[in-house]
Design a protein around this motif. Structure first.
Motif, mmCIF file in Angstrom:
data_model
loop_
_atom_site.group_PDB
_atom_site.id
_atom_site.type_symbol
_atom_site.label_atom_id
_atom_site.label_comp_id
_atom_site.label_asym_id
_atom_site.label_seq_id
_atom_site.Cartn_x
_atom_site.Cartn_y
_atom_site.Cartn_z
ATOM 1 N N UNK A 169 0.828 -1.206 0.000
ATOM 2 C CA UNK A 169 0.000 0.000 0.000
ATOM 3 C C UNK A 169 0.865 1.260 0.000
ATOM 4 N N UNK A 170 1.892 1.268 0.815
ATOM 5 C CA UNK A 170 2.777 2.434 0.851
ATOM 6 C C UNK A 170 3.440 2.669 -0.499
ATOM 7 N N UNK A 171 3.864 1.589 -1.163
ATOM 8 C CA UNK A 171 4.537 1.752 -2.454
ATOM 9 C C UNK A 171 3.590 2.309 -3.512
ATOM 10 N N UNK A 172 2.310 2.000 -3.420
ATOM 11 C CA UNK A 172 1.334 2.498 -4.400
ATOM 12 C C UNK A 172 1.059 3.993 -4.224
ATOM 13 N N UNK A 173 1.185 4.508 -3.018
ATOM 14 C CA UNK A 173 0.847 5.891 -2.759
ATOM 15 C C UNK A 173 2.065 6.811 -2.603
ATOM 16 N N UNK A 174 3.270 6.291 -2.788
ATOM 17 C CA UNK A 174 4.456 7.146 -2.709
ATOM 18 C C UNK A 174 4.443 8.162 -3.829
ATOM 19 N N UNK A 175 4.822 9.338 -3.494
ATOM 20 C CA UNK A 175 4.916 10.394 -4.511
ATOM 21 C C UNK A 175 3.615 11.138 -4.761
#
Length: 93
Positions: free
Chosen positions: A86-92
């Motif tokens: 989940x964190x990787x999908x919302x980074x940036x």
């Protein structure tokens, strides 16, 4: 439930299994001894059968506890992986 709580619960179950191991071992030995002692009596076969049944039940209980501890750890690992995805999908954003 948090990963930390799941891991702490798994650790508590591991401790329970470790603490119960000598007690269960003694119980199994005592049951076998009782069955042997009563073997010549008319109730001997029933006592031996009951001892074996309880022995199997206690061994199953110990294994069930161990399996549940492993399940708690797997659940905690799954939470960690899900959070990372989940964190990787919302980074940036």
């Amino acid at each position: 439930m948090s990963q930390a709580d799941l891991r702490a619960s798994a650790g508590a179950v591991d401790t329970l299994v470790a603490d119960l191991q000598p007690v269960l071992k003694k119980a199994l030995t005592d049951l076998a001894d009782a069955g042997t002692s009563f073997a010549p009596w008319a109730a001997g076969p029933r006592m031996t059968g009951a001892g074996k049944g309880w022995g199997e039940a206690l061994e199953t209980l110990q294994q069930t506890f161990s399996d549940h501890a492993e399940g708690l750890r797997l659940l905690a690992n799954g939470h960690a992986i899900l959070e990372q995805e989940l964190l990787s999908k919302f980074r940036g954003w």
